[in-house]
Design an enzyme around this catalytic site. Structure first.
Site, short mmCIF file in Angstrom:
data_model
loop_
_atom_site.label_atom_id
_atom_site.label_comp_id
_atom_site.label_asym_id
_atom_site.label_seq_id
_atom_site.Cartn_x
_atom_site.Cartn_y
_atom_site.Cartn_z
N LYS A 133 37.15 85.28 105.98
CA LYS A 133 38.10 86.39 105.99
C LYS A 133 39.26 86.00 106.90
O LYS A 133 39.14 86.02 108.12
CB LYS A 133 37.45 87.67 106.54
CG LYS A 133 38.42 88.85 106.54
CD LYS A 133 38.06 89.89 107.58
CE LYS A 133 39.07 90.16 108.64
NZ LYS A 133 40.48 90.14 108.38
N CYS A 163 45.65 81.49 122.42
CA CYS A 163 44.57 81.81 123.37
C CYS A 163 44.73 80.94 124.60
O CYS A 163 44.28 81.28 125.68
CB CYS A 163 43.19 81.56 122.81
SG CYS A 163 43.00 81.71 121.07
N GLU A 215 35.03 82.56 119.88
CA GLU A 215 36.13 81.90 120.57
C GLU A 215 37.14 82.99 120.90
O GLU A 215 37.83 83.48 120.00
CB GLU A 215 36.73 80.87 119.60
CG GLU A 215 37.45 79.76 120.25
CD GLU A 215 36.55 79.08 121.23
OE1 GLU A 215 36.77 79.29 122.43
OE2 GLU A 215 35.61 78.37 120.82
N GLY A 235 34.95 90.22 119.69
CA GLY A 235 33.84 89.28 119.90
C GLY A 235 32.57 89.98 120.35
O GLY A 235 31.47 89.63 119.91
N GLN A 259 51.76 94.27 118.12
CA GLN A 259 51.72 93.25 119.17
C GLN A 259 52.97 93.35 120.04
O GLN A 259 52.90 93.23 121.27
CB GLN A 259 51.61 91.85 118.55
CG GLN A 259 51.49 90.74 119.59
CD GLN A 259 50.23 90.87 120.44
OE1 GLN A 259 49.12 90.99 119.92
NE2 GLN A 259 50.40 90.87 121.76
N GLY A 299 39.01 85.37 117.99
CA GLY A 299 39.71 86.65 118.09
C GLY A 299 39.66 87.17 119.51
O GLY A 299 39.49 86.39 120.46
N SER A 300 39.78 88.47 119.65
CA SER A 300 39.81 89.05 120.99
C SER A 300 38.39 89.20 121.54
O SER A 300 37.41 89.23 120.78
CB SER A 300 40.47 90.43 120.94
OG SER A 300 39.63 91.31 120.21
N GLU A 343 44.84 89.58 129.16
CA GLU A 343 45.54 88.76 128.15
C GLU A 343 46.58 89.64 127.44
O GLU A 343 46.25 90.67 126.88
CB GLU A 343 44.53 88.23 127.13
CG GLU A 343 45.16 87.32 126.11
CD GLU A 343 44.15 86.73 125.14
OE1 GLU A 343 43.37 87.48 124.54
OE2 GLU A 343 44.14 85.49 124.98
C1 UN1 Z 1 44.77 78.85 120.27
O1 UN1 Z 1 45.22 78.81 121.40
O2 UN1 Z 1 44.53 79.93 119.73
O3 UN1 Z 1 45.32 73.69 122.01
C2 UN1 Z 1 44.49 77.60 119.52
C3 UN1 Z 1 46.23 74.21 121.38
C4 UN1 Z 1 46.17 74.19 119.88
C5 UN1 Z 1 45.18 75.20 119.40
C6 UN1 Z 1 45.36 76.52 120.07
N1 UN1 Z 1 45.82 72.88 119.41
O4 UN1 Z 1 47.17 74.71 121.94
#
Ligand code: UN1
Length: 512
Positions: A191, A300, A266, A249, A347, A244-245, A401
């Site tokens: 998804k 992230c 993650e 999670g 956002q 995701g967040s 965040e």
């Molecule tokens: C993410 O931050 O959601 O390391 C992924 C990085 C990228 C992947 C980021 N290769 O900044």
């Protein structure tokens, strides 16, 4: 293969008719059982409808899982090196389509073309890497305790894997999940984020064109409660992988636990970059701008906190802010633009709300803080690069965040103080240190509580063949990328072959 019905990447601009994309189930393009659709709009110009996608529900998830189940019976028996060859071929197809995929990604996600090319490249890198893993998949072969007995462990696929992916890396992150999963012999239902489904279609189309059979990968588009929840709950789904967040999670993790699914989460980050007095300041400023405002701060791994030692604090701020003010914000299809829009209205509202939160907490706003309102920005979700200084490590702007172009600069006394501040948050994804002192660098590598540490580089820029993930609220201990992905998408089976022709009792028959 039903490849003739697969969509081709759309062309730039909004002069072409808007395509309607269907779910991809068992190699066929099918409409949602709910008979509803939603629009994928360009966040830089909401007049541009990138595509129309199916708003799906539980019945669609059930159909996709059934298809994945049928496909698994055959796919698990295809030798891993042969499965991997198809992934290798998909990488070559993606190289040919890189530019059109990048342009479509900029249209649906907003980040600048240089970055969307990088996102497609990351999927290509992942494909080449995982194709190689198909010829390894090592397991231990060890001596048995007993004579005339052979002992080893082999990797086996888990079965049907559900994947829920975010909008910020709409091709790279699906590739981190789909490619190891299928090389290991699993089948998948994915998804993609409702803001950016098209990039996942492009990835899956490359895999289908490479010859990945019907039902091995299925796409169901829609919204979290309608699609993500039934996927995470489905009793035939044996593994769930979410990026995701932390809030989502927690829900997915609890849902998966009820049926003992493997679960990889993650989640968020509040990534610190430490700048010590001896750092190369030019490099640190460059890195802090890229880490803080690249992808509009929507990684992230974004550098959302910069912790600067007092000896260089004023100079760093002065030069950093001067550069941040000059960043060119706009439509990412313009090659001169350095920062695109926020992904959507919600956002942007969150990003702006943190400006108020930080001001009310007493942080000092020295750059940006506003929505961009000039006429060229009127159809997009644009915001100024924003910098707060003199931030206290306990303020919300230093703890939570934001996922936007908002950087908090925090003063520190020395490395020990900086590491205390860096670690004093609920997350532990990425971290960075700028110094020329090798002793301090190695102390920080040991002491920063994060899944990733960069020395003299910002917190972004992970490569696919190393583990990616973090500590604490950033996840649940799994890693994507590298061999960790193979670990996640396989189950161990230990195998004992006794060729002694007699019953040998382990732990008991010791020949004493
Ligand atoms: C993410 O931050 O959601 O390391 C992924 C990085 C990228 C992947 C980021 N290769 O900044």
């Amino acid at each position: 293969m039903a490849t003739e019905t697969l969509p081709t990447p759309a062309t730039i601009g909004n002069t072409h008719p808007t395509k309607v994309y269907k779910n991809f189930i068992d190699g066929e393009w099918v409409e949602s059982s709910m008979g509803e659709t939603f629009e994928d709009r360009n966040p830089a110009d909401t007049r541009d409808v990138v595509g129309i996608f199916q708003k799906s529900g539980k019945a669609d998830v059930d159909a996709a899982v059934d298809a994945a189940k049928r496909a698994f019976a055959r796919w698990r028996l295809v030798p891993a090196p042969r499965r991997a060859e198809l992934v290798f071929k998909a990488a070559e197809i993606l190289i040919e389509r890189k530019e059109e995929c990048a342009r479509d990604m900029t249209r649906e996600m907003g980040k600048v073309l240089a970055e969307t090319r990088g996102d497609v490249q990351e999927a290509i890198d992942c494909a080449y890497y995982m194709a190689g893993e198909g010829r390894r998949m090592f397991g231990p072969t060890v001596p048995s305790e007993l004579p005339n007995k052979f002992a080893m462990a082999v990797r086996q696929p888990i079965g049907i894997c559900g994947m829920i992916t975010p909008w910020n890396f709409p091709m790279a992150i699906p590739s981190w999940k789909l490619l190891p999963a299928i090389v290991c012999g699993n089948t998948c239902v994915i998804k993609p984020a409702q803001d950016t489904p098209l990039s996942t279609f492009h990835l899956v189309r490359a895999l289908a064109d490479a010859g990945v059979p019907h039902g091995v990968i299925n796409i169901v588009t829609g919204f979290g409660p309608d699609v993500g929840t039934p996927l995470a709950e489905h009793s035939d789904v044996r593994a769930i992988s979410l990026t995701g967040s932390s809030a989502v999670g927690r829900i997915v993790g609890q849902t998966a636990a009820k049926s003992f699914k493997h679960c990889s989460l993650e989640l968020g980050g509040k990534n610190p970059m430490i700048v010590l007095d001896d750092a190369n300041l030019d490099l640190a400023i460059e890195g802090g701008l890229w880490g803080g405002f690249g992808t509009t701060g929507q990684r992230c791994t974004a550098t959302s906190r910069i912790i600067v030692q007092k000896g260089v604090y004023s100079e760093f701020i002065e030069r950093y802010v001067e550069r941040a003010k000059k960043l060119k914000v706009g439509n990412g299809l313009d090659e001169t633009v350095e920062m695109g829009p926020a992904i959507n209205e919600r956002q942007l509202a969150t990003d702006l709300s943190y400006v108020d939160i930080a001001k009310n907490e007493g942080a000092k706003l020295v750059c940006g803080g506003n929505r961009l309102t000039e006429s060229k920005y009127q159809y997009g979700f644009f915001m100024e690069p924003t910098v707060f200084i003199d931030v206290d490590p306990q303020m919300r702007i230093a703890q939570e965040e934001v996922f936007g172009p908002v950087v908090a600069i925090i003063p520190c006394d020395d490395l020990e103080d900086a590491i205390g501040i860096a670690n004093g948050i609920e997350y532990g994804l990425s971290s960075a240190l700028y110094t020329k002192d090798v002793n301090r660098a190695f102390s920080a590598i040991r002491d920063l509580d994060a899944g990733i540490t960069y020395i003299n580089a910002p917190t972004i820029g992970a490569e696919v063949h190393l583990p990616f993930g973090g500590t604490k609220a950033t996840g649940n201990g799994h890693r994507e990328g590298g061999i960790g992905a193979i670990d996640f998408y396989t189950e161990w089976k230990s195998v004992y072959v006794d060729y002694s022709d007699k019953l040998q009792k382990a732990q008991i028959d010791r020949g004493e």
